[in-house]
Design a protein around this motif. Structure first.
Motif, PDB file in Angstrom:
ATOM      1  N   ASN A  40      -2.634  -1.851  -5.302  1.00  0.00           N
ATOM      2  CA  ASN A  40      -3.517  -0.827  -4.756  1.00  0.00           C
ATOM      3  C   ASN A  40      -3.365   0.515  -5.461  1.00  0.00           C
ATOM      4  O   ASN A  40      -4.343   1.206  -5.714  1.00  0.00           O
ATOM      5  N   ASP A  41      -2.116   0.895  -5.770  1.00  0.00           N
ATOM      6  CA  ASP A  41      -1.864   2.289  -6.156  1.00  0.00           C
ATOM      7  C   ASP A  41      -0.763   2.492  -7.202  1.00  0.00           C
ATOM      8  O   ASP A  41      -0.526   3.620  -7.598  1.00  0.00           O
ATOM      9  N   PHE A  55       0.893  -1.166   0.000  1.00  0.00           N
ATOM     10  CA  PHE A  55       0.000   0.000   0.000  1.00  0.00           C
ATOM     11  C   PHE A  55       0.922   1.205   0.000  1.00  0.00           C
ATOM     12  O   PHE A  55       1.621   1.441   0.982  1.00  0.00           O
ATOM     13  N   SER A  77      -6.639  -5.864   3.964  1.00  0.00           N
ATOM     14  CA  SER A  77      -7.560  -4.955   3.262  1.00  0.00           C
ATOM     15  C   SER A  77      -8.963  -5.539   3.129  1.00  0.00           C
ATOM     16  O   SER A  77      -9.942  -4.793   3.126  1.00  0.00           O
ATOM     17  N   GLN A 103     -11.424   0.488  -3.512  1.00  0.00           N
ATOM     18  CA  GLN A 103     -10.443  -0.309  -2.756  1.00  0.00           C
ATOM     19  C   GLN A 103     -11.026  -1.561  -2.090  1.00  0.00           C
ATOM     20  O   GLN A 103     -10.412  -2.633  -2.147  1.00  0.00           O
ATOM     21  N   GLU A 119      -8.373   2.753   6.695  1.00  0.00           N
ATOM     22  CA  GLU A 119      -8.821   1.686   5.803  1.00  0.00           C
ATOM     23  C   GLU A 119      -7.685   0.836   5.235  1.00  0.00           C
ATOM     24  O   GLU A 119      -7.914  -0.253   4.749  1.00  0.00           O
ATOM     25  N   ASN A 120      -6.456   1.324   5.328  1.00  0.00           N
ATOM     26  CA  ASN A 120      -5.337   0.493   4.861  1.00  0.00           C
ATOM     27  C   ASN A 120      -5.033  -0.640   5.832  1.00  0.00           C
ATOM     28  O   ASN A 120      -4.212  -1.500   5.508  1.00  0.00           O
ATOM     29  N   ALA A 170      -3.652   5.670   5.595  1.00  0.00           N
ATOM     30  CA  ALA A 170      -4.063   5.512   4.196  1.00  0.00           C
ATOM     31  C   ALA A 170      -3.410   6.538   3.274  1.00  0.00           C
ATOM     32  O   ALA A 170      -3.498   6.422   2.053  1.00  0.00           O
ATOM     33  N   ASN A 197      -2.163  -5.531   4.436  1.00  0.00           N
ATOM     34  CA  ASN A 197      -2.965  -4.941   3.338  1.00  0.00           C
ATOM     35  C   ASN A 197      -3.321  -5.957   2.236  1.00  0.00           C
ATOM     36  O   ASN A 197      -4.065  -6.905   2.489  1.00  0.00           O
TER      37      ASN A 197
END
Lengths: 216, 219
Positions: free
Chosen positions: A52-53, A25, B84, A100, B46-47, B68, A173
């Motif tokens: 995630n990103d 994350f 998650s 997410q 939320e992470n 997050a 995560n």
């Protein structure tokens, strides 16, 4: 079955066209060492990255994209990676933005043998486009499908020789979800210990999902 | 008092003992500084953190404990780390009492747009779509206008984060509630008139019969 190996050997299993799930994350728990090996020791291209990103411009997913090795991306937030941002704007269809929780659940569902599920997230938004919806007890839900991968690349704090992983703090995560959703799983571990060293109560990911363990 | 502090303090007054609360990046994060004495609130990130604490002292950062936004944080006694899937299961499952976010646009039906400026900036929705559809109360903590441009509109023009999800809007000028009949101003901040709010708002709104003065504790 010996799972401890080198990063170079581990990434040799990645083929062109593979769907590669990358844990982490932002910078937290990102498997940078394995990505570095994918960049330098493998020529696999036309990859689909699920992350995630897609990280920041200083990280290895960016470098892999910069090298032209990535043709598709699934992510939830792409504000830190300028290549993903320009792909989204200039190559329609190459970047799929997924809420997410929906991305996490699609990956979890793949690992847990659930082909699709319902979620209220994204109803009435761009996330609903092209998707079936269902009304249950008066509330609308989207039908979301499991997301499978060919290869998972994840980071662990401690792994044992069987591949059991302990992922500390907020590094669980997506790292904890991706191994079960993929055919082949590579773990980079800060520390590798003999089997039995990790308390079974503290194993985040079972070694049954893991194929290769690389010392960070 | 600084506008953002004023807004954060007013939102903090809406917290209830035992609430599970998710704060967005920026102004919403400031709400944690003003939790009223005598109540316990559990902050969710939320992470993967239930029981988020404040930022660590310099030199005390832990690479595995972050929020997050990727910034180092701490956890409080009683915290739990989550993957998650569970973290968002908690949101989807209705365990988050309040989600506090910012907005690019919000409209009189409670539609929210806060993830994309079409053709310009598309950072992505991250966890915002899940939060607004799963949390019981969705509170916008934001300045009333974007440098004079209306953010509260009759209808959002940017892509939505959620449809009919916002329940309360808290700005430096007022508190508005989203009702089935549209926006209802329930509190007006000192120094502003109803006409001031009308001029700064791009949507019709009703004024509550028992309109109150928007007040926050002094420091």
């Amino acid at each position: 079955m010996r799972k401890i190996t080198t990063a170079k050997d581990a990434v040799s299993r990645i083929k062109s066209g593979d769907v590669v799930m990358v844990g982490g994350f932002l910078q937290g728990g990102s498997p940078e060492r394995i990505l570095e090996a994918l960049l330098s020791d493998s020529s696999a291209t036309d990859l689909t990255i699920v992350n995630n990103d897609t990280g920041f411009d200083t990280m290895n997913t960016y470098k892999l994209m910069e090298a032209g090795r990535v043709s598709k991306v699934y992510a939830t937030w792409i504000g830190g990676n300028s290549i993903t941002g320009s792909m989204y704007l200039n190559q329609p269809g190459s970047v799929t933005l997924v809420p997410q929780g929906t991305l996490a659940e699609r990956i979890r569902a793949a690992g847990m043998g659930i082909p699709e599920f319902l979620t209220p997230t994204g109803v009435g938004t761009i996330a609903a486009e092209g998707k079936e919806s269902k009304v249950i007890d008066g509330k609308e839900y989207l039908v979301e499908k499991a997301l499978h991968g060919d290869v998972a690349i994840v980071h662990a704090t401690v792994a044992d020789e069987f591949g059991n992983c302990y992922m500390r703090g907020a590094t669980k995560n997506f790292n904890a979800l991706m191994p079960a959703a993929c055919q082949y799983c590579i773990v980079e571990a800060e520390k590798i210990v003999p089997v039995g060293e990790i308390d079974p109560d503290l194993v985040t990911v079972s070694g049954i999902y893991v194929d290769a363990v690389v010392q960070l | 008092m600084d506008n953002k502090v004023f807004i954060a303090k007013r939102v903090a007054q809406m917290l209830n003992d035992g609430d599970v609360v998710n704060l967005g990046i920026g102004l919403p994060t400031m709400v944690a500084n003003y939790v009223p004495e005598g109540i316990t609130v559990t902050f969710h990130s939320e992470n993967g953190i239930m029981g988020l604490g404040p930022a660590p002292a310099e030199g005390q950062e832990d690479k595995d404990i972050f929020n997050a936004g990727g910034s180092p944080v701490t956890v409080l006694p009683g915290a739990k780390f989550l993957d998650s899937a569970e973290s968002f299961g908690i949101i989807r499952g209705g365990r988050v009492n309040m989600s506090v976010l910012g907005a690019l646009q919000v409209d009189c039906r409670g539609n929210l747009a806060n993830w994309c400026v079409p053709g310009k900036k598309v950072p992505g929705m991250g966890g915002a779509m899940d939060l607004v559809s799963g949390a019981k109360e969705v509170v916008l903590a934001m300045e009333h206008t974007a440098k004079g441009n209306h953010k509260i509109l009759s209808e959002c023009t940017f892509p939505l984060t959620g449809k009919e999800v916002v329940t309360i809007i808290v700005t430096e000028m007022c508190v508005m509630r989203v009702t089935p009949n549209g926006l209802l101003m329930t509190e007006l901040a000192p120094g502003y008139s109803v006409d001031d709010v009308k001029a700064a708002t791009g949507a019709p709104f009703e004024v509550a019969a028992d309109l109150k003065v928007m007040q926050v504790p002094e420091d």
